[in-house]
Scaffold this motif. Structure first.
Motif, PDB file in Angstrom:
ATOM      1  N   GLY A 116       0.791  -1.226   0.000  1.00  0.00           N
ATOM      2  CA  GLY A 116       0.000   0.000   0.000  1.00  0.00           C
ATOM      3  C   GLY A 116       0.820   1.272   0.000  1.00  0.00           C
ATOM      4  O   GLY A 116       0.245   2.363   0.015  1.00  0.00           O
ATOM      5  N   THR A 117       2.151   1.154  -0.025  1.00  0.00           N
ATOM      6  CA  THR A 117       2.999   2.355  -0.088  1.00  0.00           C
ATOM      7  C   THR A 117       3.712   2.481  -1.429  1.00  0.00           C
ATOM      8  O   THR A 117       4.355   3.509  -1.692  1.00  0.00           O
ATOM      9  CB  THR A 117       4.066   2.341   1.025  1.00  0.00           C
ATOM     10  OG1 THR A 117       4.928   1.200   0.828  1.00  0.00           O
ATOM     11  CG2 THR A 117       3.425   2.273   2.397  1.00  0.00           C
ATOM     12  N   SER A 150      -3.896   7.272   4.707  1.00  0.00           N
ATOM     13  CA  SER A 150      -3.878   8.353   3.722  1.00  0.00           C
ATOM     14  C   SER A 150      -4.738   7.950   2.534  1.00  0.00           C
ATOM     15  O   SER A 150      -4.515   6.908   1.910  1.00  0.00           O
ATOM     16  CB  SER A 150      -2.445   8.630   3.252  1.00  0.00           C
ATOM     17  OG  SER A 150      -1.659   9.081   4.331  1.00  0.00           O
ATOM     18  N   SER A 151      -5.686   8.785   2.224  1.00  0.00           N
ATOM     19  CA  SER A 151      -6.591   8.477   1.120  1.00  0.00           C
ATOM     20  C   SER A 151      -5.912   8.705  -0.212  1.00  0.00           C
ATOM     21  O   SER A 151      -5.282   9.750  -0.427  1.00  0.00           O
ATOM     22  CB  SER A 151      -7.839   9.347   1.216  1.00  0.00           C
ATOM     23  OG  SER A 151      -8.745   9.005   0.186  1.00  0.00           O
ATOM     24  N   THR A 152      -6.025   7.739  -1.099  1.00  0.00           N
ATOM     25  CA  THR A 152      -5.471   7.868  -2.431  1.00  0.00           C
ATOM     26  C   THR A 152      -6.405   7.123  -3.389  1.00  0.00           C
ATOM     27  O   THR A 152      -7.586   6.958  -3.092  1.00  0.00           O
ATOM     28  CB  THR A 152      -4.029   7.321  -2.479  1.00  0.00           C
ATOM     29  OG1 THR A 152      -3.505   7.491  -3.801  1.00  0.00           O
ATOM     30  CG2 THR A 152      -3.965   5.863  -2.067  1.00  0.00           C
ATOM     31  N   GLY A 176      -7.297   3.333   0.510  1.00  0.00           N
ATOM     32  CA  GLY A 176      -6.678   3.907   1.697  1.00  0.00           C
ATOM     33  C   GLY A 176      -7.668   4.736   2.498  1.00  0.00           C
ATOM     34  O   GLY A 176      -8.709   5.152   1.987  1.00  0.00           O
ATOM     35  N   ASN A 177      -7.352   4.944   3.792  1.00  0.00           N
ATOM     36  CA  ASN A 177      -8.188   5.711   4.718  1.00  0.00           C
ATOM     37  C   ASN A 177      -9.453   4.938   5.089  1.00  0.00           C
ATOM     38  O   ASN A 177      -9.757   3.874   4.527  1.00  0.00           O
ATOM     39  CB  ASN A 177      -8.536   7.091   4.160  1.00  0.00           C
ATOM     40  CG  ASN A 177      -8.852   8.078   5.276  1.00  0.00           C
ATOM     41  OD1 ASN A 177      -8.747   7.763   6.474  1.00  0.00           O
ATOM     42  ND2 ASN A 177      -9.243   9.281   4.909  1.00  0.00           N
ATOM     43  N   ARG A 181      -9.470   0.762   3.645  1.00  0.00           N
ATOM     44  CA  ARG A 181      -8.142   0.310   4.064  1.00  0.00           C
ATOM     45  C   ARG A 181      -8.189  -0.983   4.859  1.00  0.00           C
ATOM     46  O   ARG A 181      -7.158  -1.620   5.084  1.00  0.00           O
ATOM     47  CB  ARG A 181      -7.490   1.392   4.935  1.00  0.00           C
ATOM     48  CG  ARG A 181      -8.238   1.683   6.238  1.00  0.00           C
ATOM     49  CD  ARG A 181      -7.630   2.852   7.011  1.00  0.00           C
ATOM     50  NE  ARG A 181      -6.333   2.549   7.563  1.00  0.00           N
ATOM     51  CZ  ARG A 181      -5.965   2.778   8.824  1.00  0.00           C
ATOM     52  NH1 ARG A 181      -6.830   3.312   9.659  1.00  0.00           N
ATOM     53  NH2 ARG A 181      -4.757   2.497   9.233  1.00  0.00           N
ATOM     54  N   VAL A 206      -1.264   2.029  -7.328  1.00  0.00           N
ATOM     55  CA  VAL A 206      -1.756   2.946  -6.312  1.00  0.00           C
ATOM     56  C   VAL A 206      -1.166   4.326  -6.619  1.00  0.00           C
ATOM     57  O   VAL A 206       0.041   4.450  -6.846  1.00  0.00           O
ATOM     58  CB  VAL A 206      -1.340   2.471  -4.899  1.00  0.00           C
ATOM     59  CG1 VAL A 206      -1.820   3.450  -3.846  1.00  0.00           C
ATOM     60  CG2 VAL A 206      -1.895   1.072  -4.621  1.00  0.00           C
ATOM     61  N   THR A 209       1.081   6.944  -1.827  1.00  0.00           N
ATOM     62  CA  THR A 209       1.183   6.012  -0.710  1.00  0.00           C
ATOM     63  C   THR A 209       0.025   6.188   0.261  1.00  0.00           C
ATOM     64  O   THR A 209      -0.411   7.313   0.536  1.00  0.00           O
ATOM     65  CB  THR A 209       2.519   6.168   0.025  1.00  0.00           C
ATOM     66  OG1 THR A 209       2.537   5.241   1.148  1.00  0.00           O
ATOM     67  CG2 THR A 209       2.721   7.575   0.539  1.00  0.00           C
ATOM     68  N   THR A 210      -0.460   5.081   0.810  1.00  0.00           N
ATOM     69  CA  THR A 210      -1.485   5.146   1.860  1.00  0.00           C
ATOM     70  C   THR A 210      -0.838   5.390   3.219  1.00  0.00           C
ATOM     71  O   THR A 210      -1.520   5.652   4.192  1.00  0.00           O
ATOM     72  CB  THR A 210      -2.288   3.844   1.922  1.00  0.00           C
ATOM     73  OG1 THR A 210      -1.435   2.788   2.406  1.00  0.00           O
ATOM     74  CG2 THR A 210      -2.882   3.470   0.581  1.00  0.00           C
TER      75      THR A 210
END
Lengths: 279, 291
Positions: A116-117, A150-152, A176-177, A181, A206, A209-210
């Motif tokens: 997720g990053t 973190s929203s993405t 994310g978020n 998530r 993605v 990054t989340t």
């Protein structure tokens, strides 16, 4: 292609005549994953029951890309039809601790260990062994360990569509978020304009990054049936001999699994059954 | 194939010629608070119904002749003759909750294959009292056989988890179920049925050898292991005060046309949308066709 030709044939096959080999498979899911509480689902948001404990048992977190079949742990492990026959779903029902909609699907391919990053394209790969034309197949991001706050967004960054066109790019969706998530969340990945299915997924991406790597994957599936459970403890069901579109086929080697859209943020307990026959 | 019903007309005719086409059903349970939408074992539940089973002690195999089995009281459920088979083909059921008919929910008809009692809600470590479960005499492969813990006397208010050691369909002993909640609200009440999720890869149970609570619930109560095979689901919906159920024309009975094997001990697993107060009851008939 075989068929159930008449009401008489249906009765005969349901009672084991004419090689009907009826299989009445009952299952349940407890509100646990590997004996522990998973993250509570998000009301109205799709979740995967793949890992939920039960009978048959829950499935494992995938790592490398793999196709699945009816011997895969986590699936319902129904028997294959014999003698050149096909297998058909006659009816299904379910009842849950919370209301919601169950989706029975053939889980065709999955991969895990995506990060997720990571913001570059992450490889999926693999080749389908069922529904290889891709028509009607869907792909979703499946979260196995919660990703970051973190929203993405996320997209199918390269896939092959139902016509064999490679390099297709899907639309972006939230990733994310809160709500996007949590482990067991399933996030459908939209297709490019005009597309109706997926033959293969080369990569997902993605956008940003989340904040937490977590562990997520991509799953390709083919929907088979839906069960609406209107309220806690109120069952839903469908008998396919009544009305259209008729009895769904359960393909040889199918890995039958469940997606669930819960009406409440409560870990679900479910019980249900499938009635299947050959013809 | 011998034993199958080969046409719709034959299905109708088989019901007319069957020695016991209509098996009377009468089951009632006093719903306990906090059990809404949770699994319930109706076996020993008492109320206005007739099919009331005894709380088991030693490990036994219940049969059609066991008090509490559907059809036992008036002897209407009989084994099929010779090479013939019994098929569950329909039911006419009236659900009622207190003074209110048309109670929605699930009535799951099952074959009770093996049960025992006398396990404690305060003992930690592996409990083997009245275990292992009596060997299956029906569905002996264990395929599709579910295992659960039936609460016969209320447990304590301390929540903990429980596992069981069992033998799977491959006859591998020492398999461990996944931990599930027991004790505390919604997991301690009388008639509560706690289903035991299987070890990775497993699809059924042949026997249970021990049960282990991670901690005491605070009250011994009485817990028993039950092994059962689900057969057919009857789903009652709001506003339906009489369910005429069958799986072919109306599709209101789920599970196909299941065989009722000889000596089957039929009982109900219940999921009720409401808990607390009143009697949750079902009366009517299930219809057996012999072919």
């Amino acid at each position: 292609m075989t068929a159930i030709a008449s009401l008489d044939s249906l009765v005969q096959k349901l009672t084991g005549g004419d090689n009907g080999n009826p299989e009445n498979l009952h299952w349940f899911k407890a509100a646990k994953v590997a004996g522990a509480d998973p993250t509570a689902p998000i009301a109205g948001r799709l979740m995967s029951l793949w890992r939920y404990d039960g009978s048959p048992s829950g499935g494992a977190v995938p790592t490398t890309v793999a196709t699945l079949d009816n011997t895969t742990t986590g699936g319902l492990k129904q028997t294959d039809p014999g003698g050149g026959r096909q297998k058909w779903l006659h009816s299904l029902w379910a009842c849950s601790l919370i209301g919601g909609t169950l989706i029975l699907y053939d889980r065709l391919l999955h991969i895990g260990s995506l990060d997720g990053t990571v913001t570059t394209a992450q490889t999926v790969g693999g080749s389908l062994t069922r529904y290889t034309d891709g028509v009607g197949n869907f792909a979703f991001a499946e979260i196995y360990t919660t990703v970051g706050a973190s929203s993405t967004t996320i997209k199918l960054s390269s896939y092959t569509d139902q016509d064999g066109n490679t390099g297709q790019v899907g639309s972006l969706v939230t990733f994310g978020n809160t709500g996007f998530r949590e482990d067991t969340r399933a996030i459908m990945l939209p297709l490019a304009s005009g597309d109706t299915g997926v033959r293969a997924v080369a990569s997902v991406q993605v956008t940003a990054t989340t904040g937490t790597a977590g562990n997520f994957g991509v799953t390709i599936g083919h929907p088979l049936a839906y069960v609406s459970m209107p309220a806690p403890g109120v069952p839903g069901g469908r008998t396919f001999a009544q009305g259209l579109p008729g009895l769904p086929e359960i393909k040889t080697d199918a890995c039958l699994a469940w997606l669930f859209k819960p009406a409440a943020s409560t870990r679900p307990e479910l019980v249900g059954g499938l009635s299947m026959l050959e013809g | 194939m011998a034993g199958s019903i080969d046409t719709w007309d034959a299905l109708v005719a088989a019901q007319d010629s069957q020695r016991n086409p209509s098996v009377y059903v009468s089951k009632a349970t006093s719903l306990v608070a906090n059990t809404s939408a949770r699994w319930l074992d109706s076996w020993a539940a008492s109320g206005n119904g007739f099919d009331v089973g005894a709380v088991p002690t030693a490990a036994v195999v219940p049969t059609t002749a066991t008090v509490g089995a559907v059809g036992q009281r008036d002897g209407t459920l009989q084994n099929s003759g010779g090479s013939l088979k019994n098929w569950l083909v329909a039911a006419e059921l009236v659900p009622q909750f207190g003074a209110t008919v048309a109670t929605p929910g699930l009535w799951l008809l099952c074959d009770r294959l093996s049960h025992q009692g006398g396990l404690s809600g305060t003992t930690t470590g592996a409990q083997t009292t009245n275990l292992p479960t009596a060997a299956l005499t029906r569905y002996t492969s264990g395929e599709g056989v579910m295992a659960g813990l039936s609460i016969y006397s209320q447990l304590g208010a301390s929540g903990t988890t429980v596992t069981a050691s069992y033998t799977n369909t491959a006859s591998t002993a020492g398999q461990a179920t996944q931990a599930v909640a027991i004790g505390a609200t919604a997991f301690r009440e009388v008639n509560r049925l706690i289903l035991l999720p299987l070890a990775s890869g497993d699809t059924g149970v042949k026997s249970v050898e021990s049960v282990t609570l991670a901690a005491s619930t605070g009250t011994a109560g009485n817990i028993g292991v039950v092994l059962f095979k689900p057969l057919a689901a009857f789903c009652t919906f709001p506003g339906i005060d009489e369910l005429r159920a069958e799986p072919v024309l109306t599709g209101t009975m789920f599970g196909g046309l299941p065989e009722i094997v000889d000596d089957a001990c039929l009982f109900w697993v219940r999921v009720a949308p409401s808990g607390g107060g009143g009697i949750d009851q079902i009366d009517g008939f299930i219809t057996i066709a012999e072919s």
